[in-house]
Design a protein around this motif. Sequence first.
Motif, mmCIF file in Angstrom:
data_model
loop_
_atom_site.group_PDB
_atom_site.id
_atom_site.type_symbol
_atom_site.label_atom_id
_atom_site.label_comp_id
_atom_site.label_asym_id
_atom_site.label_seq_id
_atom_site.Cartn_x
_atom_site.Cartn_y
_atom_site.Cartn_z
ATOM 1 N N LEU A 51 67.047 45.689 29.012
ATOM 2 C CA LEU A 51 65.807 45.705 28.240
ATOM 3 C C LEU A 51 66.036 45.323 26.778
ATOM 4 C CD1 LEU A 51 62.796 46.207 28.073
ATOM 5 C CD2 LEU A 51 63.252 48.652 27.775
ATOM 6 N N PRO A 52 67.000 45.938 26.075
ATOM 7 C CA PRO A 52 67.275 45.508 24.689
ATOM 8 C C PRO A 52 67.694 44.041 24.614
ATOM 9 C CG PRO A 52 68.291 47.633 25.107
ATOM 10 C CD PRO A 52 67.812 47.126 26.429
ATOM 11 N N LEU A 53 68.450 43.583 25.619
ATOM 12 C CA LEU A 53 68.886 42.185 25.626
ATOM 13 C C LEU A 53 67.695 41.251 25.767
ATOM 14 C CD1 LEU A 53 71.253 40.174 25.686
ATOM 15 C CD2 LEU A 53 71.303 40.450 28.177
ATOM 16 N N ALA A 54 66.761 41.600 26.647
ATOM 17 C CA ALA A 54 65.571 40.763 26.846
ATOM 18 C C ALA A 54 64.719 40.715 25.580
ATOM 19 C CB ALA A 54 64.754 41.302 28.019
ATOM 20 N N ILE A 55 64.516 41.877 24.945
ATOM 21 C CA ILE A 55 63.738 41.930 23.704
ATOM 22 C C ILE A 55 64.419 41.114 22.615
ATOM 23 C CG2 ILE A 55 62.819 43.437 21.906
ATOM 24 C CD1 ILE A 55 61.384 43.690 24.565
ATOM 25 N N PHE A 56 65.736 41.199 22.550
ATOM 26 C CA PHE A 56 66.504 40.443 21.557
ATOM 27 C C PHE A 56 66.268 38.942 21.722
ATOM 28 C CE2 PHE A 56 70.420 38.010 20.806
ATOM 29 C CZ PHE A 56 70.589 38.202 19.437
ATOM 30 N N PHE A 57 66.378 38.443 22.944
ATOM 31 C CA PHE A 57 66.202 37.006 23.180
ATOM 32 C C PHE A 57 64.764 36.561 22.911
ATOM 33 C CE2 PHE A 57 70.170 37.086 25.815
ATOM 34 C CZ PHE A 57 70.839 36.115 25.089
ATOM 35 N N ILE A 58 63.801 37.436 23.171
ATOM 36 C CA ILE A 58 62.407 37.098 22.875
ATOM 37 C C ILE A 58 62.223 36.884 21.375
ATOM 38 C CG2 ILE A 58 60.064 38.029 22.794
ATOM 39 C CD1 ILE A 58 60.609 39.318 25.511
ATOM 40 N N PHE A 59 62.789 37.776 20.565
ATOM 41 C CA PHE A 59 62.652 37.643 19.114
ATOM 42 C C PHE A 59 63.450 36.454 18.581
ATOM 43 C CE2 PHE A 59 60.664 41.767 19.113
ATOM 44 C CZ PHE A 59 59.883 41.758 17.969
ATOM 45 N N VAL A 60 64.588 36.157 19.188
ATOM 46 C CA VAL A 60 65.353 34.976 18.778
ATOM 47 C C VAL A 60 64.539 33.710 19.069
ATOM 48 C CG1 VAL A 60 67.393 33.571 19.269
ATOM 49 C CG2 VAL A 60 67.618 36.043 19.015
ATOM 50 N N LEU A 61 63.914 33.670 20.237
ATOM 51 C CA LEU A 61 63.087 32.519 20.602
ATOM 52 C C LEU A 61 61.921 32.365 19.637
ATOM 53 C CD1 LEU A 61 62.360 30.239 22.552
ATOM 54 C CD2 LEU A 61 61.160 31.917 23.966
ATOM 55 N N ILE A 62 61.256 33.467 19.323
ATOM 56 C CA ILE A 62 60.138 33.405 18.379
ATOM 57 C C ILE A 62 60.615 32.938 17.013
ATOM 58 C CG2 ILE A 62 58.405 34.786 17.149
ATOM 59 C CD1 ILE A 62 58.246 36.582 19.601
ATOM 60 N N SER A 63 61.799 33.368 16.605
ATOM 61 C CA SER A 63 62.355 32.964 15.306
ATOM 62 C C SER A 63 62.618 31.470 15.272
ATOM 63 C CB SER A 63 63.650 33.734 15.029
ATOM 64 O OG SER A 63 63.411 35.133 14.969
ATOM 65 N N PHE A 64 63.113 30.921 16.390
ATOM 66 C CA PHE A 64 63.352 29.474 16.448
ATOM 67 C C PHE A 64 62.031 28.704 16.377
ATOM 68 C CE2 PHE A 64 67.673 30.228 18.164
ATOM 69 C CZ PHE A 64 68.359 29.294 17.392
ATOM 70 N N ILE A 65 61.000 29.240 17.016
ATOM 71 C CA ILE A 65 59.695 28.582 16.979
ATOM 72 C C ILE A 65 59.134 28.575 15.556
ATOM 73 C CG2 ILE A 65 57.286 28.769 17.744
ATOM 74 C CD1 ILE A 65 58.330 29.905 20.384
ATOM 75 N N GLN A 66 59.406 29.664 14.804
ATOM 76 C CA GLN A 66 58.903 29.797 13.443
ATOM 77 C C GLN A 66 59.925 29.318 12.405
ATOM 78 O OE1 GLN A 66 55.858 30.657 12.678
ATOM 79 N NE2 GLN A 66 55.213 31.199 14.749
ATOM 80 N N LEU A 67 60.939 28.590 12.834
ATOM 81 C CA LEU A 67 62.000 28.136 11.938
ATOM 82 C C LEU A 67 61.421 27.372 10.750
ATOM 83 C CD1 LEU A 67 65.060 27.999 11.517
ATOM 84 C CD2 LEU A 67 65.068 25.837 12.762
ATOM 85 N N GLY A 68 61.762 27.821 9.562
ATOM 86 C CA GLY A 68 61.289 27.164 8.350
ATOM 87 C C GLY A 68 59.931 27.641 7.881
ATOM 88 N N GLU A 69 59.297 28.508 8.661
ATOM 89 C CA GLU A 69 57.983 29.012 8.299
ATOM 90 C C GLU A 69 58.123 30.319 7.502
ATOM 91 O OE1 GLU A 69 55.151 27.508 8.864
ATOM 92 O OE2 GLU A 69 56.069 25.843 9.963
ATOM 93 N N PRO A 70 57.121 30.647 6.687
ATOM 94 C CA PRO A 70 57.160 31.905 5.917
ATOM 95 C C PRO A 70 57.210 33.134 6.823
ATOM 96 C CG PRO A 70 55.476 30.414 5.069
ATOM 97 C CD PRO A 70 55.954 29.831 6.363
ATOM 98 N N GLN A 71 56.742 33.013 8.058
ATOM 99 C CA GLN A 71 56.703 34.157 8.968
ATOM 100 C C GLN A 71 58.082 34.558 9.468
ATOM 101 O OE1 GLN A 71 54.880 31.446 9.257
ATOM 102 N NE2 GLN A 71 52.698 31.996 9.269
ATOM 103 N N LEU A 72 59.099 33.755 9.215
ATOM 104 C CA LEU A 72 60.427 34.040 9.740
ATOM 105 C C LEU A 72 60.921 35.418 9.330
ATOM 106 C CD1 LEU A 72 62.958 33.106 11.262
ATOM 107 C CD2 LEU A 72 63.785 32.090 9.131
ATOM 108 N N MET A 73 60.770 35.766 8.056
ATOM 109 C CA MET A 73 61.257 37.067 7.594
ATOM 110 C C MET A 73 60.371 38.206 8.096
ATOM 111 S SD MET A 73 64.013 36.383 6.303
ATOM 112 C CE MET A 73 64.342 38.104 5.953
ATOM 113 N N ASN A 74 59.099 37.921 8.318
ATOM 114 C CA ASN A 74 58.240 38.956 8.907
ATOM 115 C C ASN A 74 58.689 39.273 10.331
ATOM 116 O OD1 ASN A 74 56.585 39.193 6.644
ATOM 117 N ND2 ASN A 74 55.213 37.564 7.328
#
Length: 220
Positions: A20-43
């Motif tokens: 479960l923690p591993l799945a959540i981790f990969f979900i947030f990594v994927l979202i971070s890649f989608i938002q790469l370079g965007e102001p939302q990255l740190m949020n």
Amino acid sequence: MKRFSLRYALMTYKLDQLWLPLAIFFIFVLISFIQLGEPQLMNIARSYLIATIPLLAGILAAYAVLEDLSLELRFATPIPASRTLFERLGLIFIIQSGFALLFQAIILIMGGDFSIYLSVWHLQLAWIIPTLSLMMLGCTCSLLAANSTIGALMVGMVWLVQVIARSWFAGNFGKYFLVFMGGLMPDHPDLIANHISLFVITLVLLLSSMALLRRQERYI
């Protein structure tokens, strides 16, 4: 069973507390890649480190002891309650810590900036304090009620109330109990007092869990 065995602990460890923690981790990594370079990255980074990791750790801690596959065997052997707690909760904290540090590294590689925090140490405390606090809350409540679901529910309720009413907590006496202050308000003048009070509460909950776990007849 008389000495700590990492191999035995891993063999009796419920794998869903890893997947479960591993799945959540990969979900947030994927979202971070989608938002790469965007102001939302740190949020996104703060949402994972400050909110998601503590919540997930607290829920997992609520199920860590009573749902232990080897609980009856532990009760049948002279194993201190403290050892049972540290073995089960310690594994959860180590796994969450690994994901937290790895996620920070990924965010930095993506160009993220954690300079809002005074130092690396302040950044780590921002997620360590709420993680330990909610873990002990979940564990203690589950042992007190002899029901893992109750412990997880209490963690979710405290988490939700503090996320929604964080501004109220920060401006009142509740500032000493706001688990997210270090992550969301790193420049708050009462941050040190907040950390100290939460550490004391966590310690009290730990001692309470040890006392409750010694009453083995409640959990058989």
